[in-house]
Write a protein that holds these residues in place. Structure first.
Motif, PDB file in Angstrom:
ATOM      1  N   SER A  32       0.844  -1.191   0.000  1.00  0.00           N
ATOM      2  CA  SER A  32       0.000   0.000   0.000  1.00  0.00           C
ATOM      3  C   SER A  32       0.876   1.235   0.000  1.00  0.00           C
ATOM      4  O   SER A  32       2.086   1.172   0.260  1.00  0.00           O
ATOM      5  CB  SER A  32      -0.920   0.027   1.229  1.00  0.00           C
ATOM      6  N   TYR A  33       0.265   2.396  -0.261  1.00  0.00           N
ATOM      7  CA  TYR A  33       0.996   3.655  -0.219  1.00  0.00           C
ATOM      8  C   TYR A  33       1.506   3.972   1.183  1.00  0.00           C
ATOM      9  O   TYR A  33       2.446   4.760   1.337  1.00  0.00           O
ATOM     10  CB  TYR A  33       0.106   4.804  -0.706  1.00  0.00           C
ATOM     11  N   ASP A  34       0.914   3.365   2.190  1.00  0.00           N
ATOM     12  CA  ASP A  34       1.357   3.631   3.559  1.00  0.00           C
ATOM     13  C   ASP A  34       2.804   3.212   3.779  1.00  0.00           C
ATOM     14  O   ASP A  34       3.466   3.707   4.694  1.00  0.00           O
ATOM     15  CB  ASP A  34       0.459   2.893   4.559  1.00  0.00           C
ATOM     16  N   VAL A  35       3.295   2.299   2.957  1.00  0.00           N
ATOM     17  CA  VAL A  35       4.682   1.850   3.069  1.00  0.00           C
ATOM     18  C   VAL A  35       5.645   3.019   2.864  1.00  0.00           C
ATOM     19  O   VAL A  35       6.747   3.034   3.411  1.00  0.00           O
ATOM     20  CB  VAL A  35       4.959   0.728   2.045  1.00  0.00           C
ATOM     21  N   PHE A  36       5.225   4.031   2.111  1.00  0.00           N
ATOM     22  CA  PHE A  36       6.087   5.177   1.829  1.00  0.00           C
ATOM     23  C   PHE A  36       6.067   6.210   2.948  1.00  0.00           C
ATOM     24  O   PHE A  36       6.792   7.199   2.877  1.00  0.00           O
ATOM     25  CB  PHE A  36       5.646   5.855   0.525  1.00  0.00           C
ATOM     26  N   ARG A  37       5.245   6.003   3.964  1.00  0.00           N
ATOM     27  CA  ARG A  37       5.127   6.968   5.057  1.00  0.00           C
ATOM     28  C   ARG A  37       5.790   6.436   6.321  1.00  0.00           C
ATOM     29  O   ARG A  37       5.339   5.462   6.903  1.00  0.00           O
ATOM     30  CB  ARG A  37       3.659   7.276   5.345  1.00  0.00           C
ATOM     31  N   SER A  38       6.839   7.093   6.739  1.00  0.00           N
ATOM     32  CA  SER A  38       7.534   6.684   7.950  1.00  0.00           C
ATOM     33  C   SER A  38       6.805   7.191   9.191  1.00  0.00           C
ATOM     34  O   SER A  38       6.309   8.327   9.195  1.00  0.00           O
ATOM     35  CB  SER A  38       8.958   7.220   7.955  1.00  0.00           C
ATOM     36  N   PRO A  39       6.762   6.406  10.260  1.00  0.00           N
ATOM     37  CA  PRO A  39       6.143   6.873  11.504  1.00  0.00           C
ATOM     38  C   PRO A  39       6.926   8.006  12.158  1.00  0.00           C
ATOM     39  O   PRO A  39       6.440   8.644  13.079  1.00  0.00           O
ATOM     40  CB  PRO A  39       6.147   5.625  12.388  1.00  0.00           C
ATOM     41  N   TYR A  40       8.126   8.273  11.669  1.00  0.00           N
ATOM     42  CA  TYR A  40       8.940   9.339  12.235  1.00  0.00           C
ATOM     43  C   TYR A  40       8.513  10.733  11.768  1.00  0.00           C
ATOM     44  O   TYR A  40       8.938  11.735  12.338  1.00  0.00           O
ATOM     45  CB  TYR A  40      10.416   9.149  11.872  1.00  0.00           C
ATOM     46  N   PHE A  41       7.722  10.817  10.704  1.00  0.00           N
ATOM     47  CA  PHE A  41       7.404  12.112  10.131  1.00  0.00           C
ATOM     48  C   PHE A  41       5.912  12.392  10.141  1.00  0.00           C
ATOM     49  O   PHE A  41       5.096  11.481  10.054  1.00  0.00           O
ATOM     50  CB  PHE A  41       7.909  12.186   8.683  1.00  0.00           C
ATOM     51  N   SER A  42       5.581  13.665  10.202  1.00  0.00           N
ATOM     52  CA  SER A  42       4.198  14.085  10.113  1.00  0.00           C
ATOM     53  C   SER A  42       3.655  13.789   8.722  1.00  0.00           C
ATOM     54  O   SER A  42       4.399  13.740   7.744  1.00  0.00           O
ATOM     55  CB  SER A  42       4.079  15.590  10.389  1.00  0.00           C
ATOM     56  N   LYS A  43       2.346  13.608   8.617  1.00  0.00           N
ATOM     57  CA  LYS A  43       1.733  13.353   7.319  1.00  0.00           C
ATOM     58  C   LYS A  43       1.546  14.628   6.505  1.00  0.00           C
ATOM     59  O   LYS A  43       1.243  14.571   5.320  1.00  0.00           O
ATOM     60  CB  LYS A  43       0.392  12.636   7.493  1.00  0.00           C
ATOM     61  N   LYS A  44       1.723  15.770   7.140  1.00  0.00           N
ATOM     62  CA  LYS A  44       1.595  17.038   6.428  1.00  0.00           C
ATOM     63  C   LYS A  44       2.882  17.838   6.552  1.00  0.00           C
ATOM     64  O   LYS A  44       3.506  17.877   7.608  1.00  0.00           O
ATOM     65  CB  LYS A  44       0.411  17.849   6.969  1.00  0.00           C
ATOM     66  N   GLY A  45       3.280  18.473   5.445  1.00  0.00           N
ATOM     67  CA  GLY A  45       4.523  19.211   5.423  1.00  0.00           C
ATOM     68  C   GLY A  45       4.385  20.612   5.982  1.00  0.00           C
ATOM     69  O   GLY A  45       3.307  21.204   5.976  1.00  0.00           O
ATOM     70  N   SER A  46       5.494  21.151   6.461  1.00  0.00           N
ATOM     71  CA  SER A  46       5.558  22.530   6.933  1.00  0.00           C
ATOM     72  C   SER A  46       6.822  23.146   6.357  1.00  0.00           C
ATOM     73  O   SER A  46       7.927  22.769   6.728  1.00  0.00           O
ATOM     74  CB  SER A  46       5.582  22.577   8.454  1.00  0.00           C
ATOM     75  N   TYR A  47       6.665  24.075   5.421  1.00  0.00           N
ATOM     76  CA  TYR A  47       7.801  24.606   4.691  1.00  0.00           C
ATOM     77  C   TYR A  47       7.893  26.121   4.806  1.00  0.00           C
ATOM     78  O   TYR A  47       6.927  26.801   5.131  1.00  0.00           O
ATOM     79  CB  TYR A  47       7.695  24.227   3.204  1.00  0.00           C
ATOM     80  N   THR A  48       9.077  26.637   4.486  1.00  0.00           N
ATOM     81  CA  THR A  48       9.314  28.079   4.440  1.00  0.00           C
ATOM     82  C   THR A  48       9.950  28.416   3.097  1.00  0.00           C
ATOM     83  O   THR A  48      10.279  27.530   2.307  1.00  0.00           O
ATOM     84  CB  THR A  48      10.245  28.525   5.579  1.00  0.00           C
ATOM     85  N   GLY A  49      10.141  29.693   2.831  1.00  0.00           N
ATOM     86  CA  GLY A  49      10.820  30.106   1.610  1.00  0.00           C
ATOM     87  C   GLY A  49      10.077  29.696   0.352  1.00  0.00           C
ATOM     88  O   GLY A  49       8.845  29.756   0.289  1.00  0.00           O
ATOM     89  N   ALA A  50      10.837  29.260  -0.644  1.00  0.00           N
ATOM     90  CA  ALA A  50      10.262  28.916  -1.944  1.00  0.00           C
ATOM     91  C   ALA A  50       9.280  27.758  -1.865  1.00  0.00           C
ATOM     92  O   ALA A  50       8.445  27.578  -2.754  1.00  0.00           O
ATOM     93  CB  ALA A  50      11.376  28.577  -2.929  1.00  0.00           C
ATOM     94  N   CYS A  51       9.349  26.986  -0.804  1.00  0.00           N
ATOM     95  CA  CYS A  51       8.472  25.825  -0.663  1.00  0.00           C
ATOM     96  C   CYS A  51       7.239  26.110   0.188  1.00  0.00           C
ATOM     97  O   CYS A  51       6.443  25.206   0.450  1.00  0.00           O
ATOM     98  CB  CYS A  51       9.240  24.656  -0.061  1.00  0.00           C
TER      99      CYS A  51
END
Length: 275
Positions: free
Chosen positions: A91-110
């Motif tokens: 499943s796609y869940d394999v690409f999601r590590s439990p170490y990281f949030s499911k939503k990104g938080s970016y600054t600058g150009a991102c």
């Protein structure tokens, strides 16, 4: 008296519970990496032994699937290694590590990608899947396209028979670009459409002075070293090398026969270019 006993027990048990959660995360992360590595091995059978291309878009960091889910910054259809390997894992869940949030938080150009769902928290070894999709490759100062000995290795993914020691060559690891590891860049590489990659061992020490690594032969294991820097909250520290020869772990697929000119080989176990 009862309250005092409860307080003592809590002080004793809470650290134990925390250690248990950390161990569980590490175990889940290792399972994901094993599935990615095994999926890549099955992919090789269908692709005549050729590794999946990294497929990451070139140049514009202000671009991401959050801006246009159908094409990359050059107008080409998304085709990262994650999309190539997705049919080969459960499943796609394999690409999601439990170490990281499911939503990104970016600054600058991102910053425009802040709040988007992250579908990939892992990086593939660019040296296995290099396909010309990052940088021009015309400038010998381009550290991705050219090895220090002057070898141009930019145009195509490798065949598995070209990997000298698959059991020692890293194939996948935790991403070094997904926030909070990197907040001002990396928005391109946080989805299956534009998968992350790495051309050096930039391992984050999130558990017991180490982290999980997946290898080109299909296995994955926990790797630790007493000299690794421990992670601090929201700001993991990385151990960054091309090769850790004394420990039998490296990025360059021609190792151990050829170092391709990289100098930080750590042959005696005493120096390895830590960040």
């Amino acid at each position: 008296m009862v309250m005092a006993i409860v307080a003592v027990l809590a002080a004793v048990l809470f650290p134990v519970f925390g250690q248990g959660r950390d161990a569980a995360k590490s175990a889940d992360d290792l399972t994901n990496l094993k599935q990615l590595s095994q999926g890549a091995s099955i992919y090789l059978l269908d692709a005549d032994g050729v590794f999946a291309p990294v497929g990451s878009p070139a140049s514009d960091l202000s671009w991401s699937p959050a801006r246009d889910a159908s094409v990359d910054a050059s107008g080409n259809a998304w085709n990262g290694w994650g999309l190539r390997l997705a049919p080969y894992v459960k499943s796609y869940d394999v690409f999601r590590s439990p170490y990281f949030s499911k939503k990104g938080s970016y600054t600058g150009a991102c910053a425009h990608a802040t709040g988007m769902d992250l579908t990939n928290n892992y990086a593939m070894n660019w040296m296995l899947g290099s396909d010309g999709s990052f940088g021009s490759g015309s400038d010998k100062n381009d550290s991705f396209a050219w090895s220090p000995d002057g070898t141009h290795r930019f145009s195509r993914p490798m065949n598995n028979v070209e990997v000298m020691s698959p059991a020692n060559t890293i194939a996948f690891m935790l991403s070094s670009t997904v926030a909070p590891s990197a907040q001002s860049w990396g928005c391109l590489y946080s989805t299956l459409q534009a998968s992350d990659f790495d051309n050096q061992l930039q391992q984050y020490t999130l558990y017991n002075q180490g982290a999980n690594l997946a290898f080109a032969d299909g296995h994955a294991s926990f790797f630790a070293d007493e000299r690794m820097n421990p992670a601090s909250k929201g700001n993991p520290r990385a151990w960054t090398i091309f090769h850790f020869k004394s420990r039998g772990v490296w990025m360059e697929p021609t190792m151990p026969e050829s170092s391709m000119g990289y100098t930080n080989l750590d042959p005696d176990g005493k120096s390895a270019g830590a960040l």
